[in-house]
Scaffold this active site. Structure first.
Site, PDB file in Angstrom:
ATOM      1  N   ASP A  93       0.859  -1.193   0.000  1.00 39.41           N
ATOM      2  CA  ASP A  93       0.000   0.000   0.000  1.00 39.41           C
ATOM      3  C   ASP A  93       0.899   1.249   0.000  1.00 39.41           C
ATOM      4  OD1 ASP A  93      -2.426   1.349   0.204  1.00 39.41           O
ATOM      5  OD2 ASP A  93      -2.511   1.212   2.393  1.00 39.41           O
ATOM      6  N   ASP A 115       2.934   5.063  -5.404  1.00 36.67           N
ATOM      7  CA  ASP A 115       2.155   6.291  -5.211  1.00 36.67           C
ATOM      8  C   ASP A 115       3.028   7.507  -5.547  1.00 36.67           C
ATOM      9  OD1 ASP A 115       0.698   8.433  -4.410  1.00 36.67           O
ATOM     10  OD2 ASP A 115       0.298   7.720  -2.379  1.00 36.67           O
ATOM     11  N   GLU A 145      -1.374   6.027  -9.000  1.00 33.56           N
ATOM     12  CA  GLU A 145      -2.357   6.994  -8.466  1.00 33.56           C
ATOM     13  C   GLU A 145      -2.241   8.339  -9.162  1.00 33.56           C
ATOM     14  OE1 GLU A 145      -2.923   7.205  -4.195  1.00 33.56           O
ATOM     15  OE2 GLU A 145      -3.720   9.234  -4.301  1.00 33.56           O
ATOM     16  N   HIS A 232      -9.174   4.717  -2.462  1.00 33.47           N
ATOM     17  CA  HIS A 232      -8.520   4.752  -1.141  1.00 33.47           C
ATOM     18  C   HIS A 232      -9.434   5.507  -0.181  1.00 33.47           C
ATOM     19  CE1 HIS A 232      -4.277   3.411  -1.886  1.00 33.47           C
ATOM     20  NE2 HIS A 232      -4.812   3.356  -3.089  1.00 33.47           N
ATOM     21  N   SER A 235     -13.047   4.226   4.423  1.00 38.08           N
ATOM     22  CA  SER A 235     -13.697   3.841   5.681  1.00 38.08           C
ATOM     23  C   SER A 235     -14.945   4.690   5.885  1.00 38.08           C
ATOM     24  CB  SER A 235     -12.734   4.036   6.858  1.00 38.08           C
ATOM     25  OG  SER A 235     -11.874   2.919   6.941  1.00 38.08           O
ATOM     26  N   ILE A 276      -9.843  -0.217   3.004  1.00 40.72           N
ATOM     27  CA  ILE A 276     -10.411   0.047   4.334  1.00 40.72           C
ATOM     28  C   ILE A 276      -9.381  -0.301   5.412  1.00 40.72           C
ATOM     29  CG2 ILE A 276     -12.246  -0.586   5.966  1.00 40.72           C
ATOM     30  CD1 ILE A 276     -14.012  -1.175   3.455  1.00 40.72           C
ATOM     31  N   ASP A 277      -9.017   0.679   6.183  1.00 40.13           N
ATOM     32  CA  ASP A 277      -8.088   0.484   7.293  1.00 40.13           C
ATOM     33  C   ASP A 277      -8.676   1.091   8.576  1.00 40.13           C
ATOM     34  OD1 ASP A 277      -5.951   0.083   8.951  1.00 40.13           O
ATOM     35  OD2 ASP A 277      -4.528   1.315   7.852  1.00 40.13           O
TER      36      ASP A 277
END
Ligand code: G3H
Ligand code: 13P
Ligand code: ZN
Length: 331
Positions: A93, A115, A145, A232, A235, A276-277
């Site tokens: 990630d 990224d 990205e 990204h 959540s 989701i973190d």
């Protein structure tokens, strides 16, 4: 050099193709420790969902890169032991350098994100292409990205977001050869995705965030039809967890996330990976805080990490079944 194929992992190619066709998204859940890994795998086995095990560079520093890699290999065996050989990806990630991506590929990752979103456009293209050229030799897939999310992107912190410019996506995808593209349409990392002044309040006084920019997503899809898109910062910051945390000694102020209906909507489009973190962090923290307040004499870590793991599993099953639509797709 370790090949992910020898570890029983898969890359994202087939997974994403099926997800776009089927109108659902693959969950990408971050993990840093054994309990999180157990919760992710048991939830995805029970719901029969494909899954992306996501590791940030912070996670590598926290848990040790070798241990994380063996845990991912263990996850494949654990899933089989639980009764289902679900497709599992091990993904880096927010990789921020060629060297980090190469090191992960050499250590058995099946997918990496480079990224370069904070770099000038041409530098982002050059760095992303360098990673793609290396990764594709080993059939490892790469996420790039375009556009910047507000908040902390691992080592890369940005105060202001700027949406992805649909005019760039075709050129970026063509020049870099990436396999998927993370875009910015109004999500951001962490549990405070919007400032209160950006939101309205509902009857109960709960903050309601501005909607995602589905117009930008649509334009991107029109320019690169069928190309895998990644969200990204997805959540939802469940208010029941925020409440438990705050009534058990916590101090989370103005925490607000992306409404689940909007993520469900996005998952039906070319969005085929949803990260989701933070929700997992909230679930574990709520469970642990509650136990500490209700049973202050408890000092066996299994007695608070176990219930935290159970809550996490429940949350992930809900995401697969009701938000991403990935349940049943590992059949
Ligand atoms: O995008 C950020 C992820 O939530 C990972 O967070 O860098 O604190 O591990 P971390
Ligand atoms: P959240 O902070 O919304 O969980 O986003 C996680 C993420 O995007 C990881 O890359
Ligand atoms: Zn992210």
């Amino acid at each position: 050099m370790v090949s992910y194929k020898d570890l029983g992992l898969v890359n994202t190619r087939e997974m994403f193709a099926k997800a776009i066709k089927g109108g659902y998204a693959i969950p990408a859940f971050n993990f840093n420790n054994m309990e999180q890994m157990q919760a992710i795998i048991s939830a995805c086995v029970e719901t029969s969902s494909p899954v992306i095990l996501q590791v940030s560079s912070g996670a590598r520093k926290y848990a040790n890169q070798t241990l994380l890699r063996y845990m991912a290999q263990g996850a494949v065996e654990y899933a089989k032991e639980l009764g289902k050989n679900i497709p599992i990806v091990l993904h880096l990630d927010h990789g921020n350098s060629f060297e980090l991506c190469k090191s992960c590929i050499d250590m058995g990752f099946s997918s990496v994100m480079i990224d370069g979103s904070s770099l000038p456009y041409e530098e982002n293209v050059a760095l992303t292409k360098q990673v793609v050229d290396y990764a594709h030799q080993f059939d490892v897939t790469v996420e790039g990205e375009l556009g910047v999310l507000a908040g902390v992107e691992d080592e890369v912190a940005s105060e202001h977001s700027h949406y992805t410019d649909p005019a760039d996506v075709e050129d970026f995808v063509k020049k870099t050869g990436v396999d998927s593209l993370a875009i910015s349409i109004g999500t951001s990392h962490g549990a405070n995705k919007f400032k209160p002044e950006q939101c309205t309040r509902n009857a109960e006084g709960i903050l309601v965030p501005p909607p995602l920019r589905f117009d930008i997503l649509k334009e991107i899809e029109e320019r690169i039809p069928g190309f895998p898109i990644v969200l990204h910062g997805s959540s939802s910051v469940p208010q029941e967890y925020v409440k438990i945390i705050n009534t058990h000694g916590g101090a989370l102020k103005d925490a607000v996330g992306i409404p689940e209906e909007q993520l469900r909507e996005a998952a039906k489009s070319a969005v085929c990976k949803i990260n989701i973190d933070s929700d997992g962090r909230l679930a574990m923290t709520a469970a642990v805080r509650k136990i500490f307040v209700e049973n202050p004499a408890e000092f066996d870590p299994r007695k608070y990490l176990g219930p935290a793991r159970d809550e996490l599993k429940k949350l992930y099953m809900h995401k697969c079944e009701n938000v991403l639509g990935s349940a049943g797709k590992a059949e």
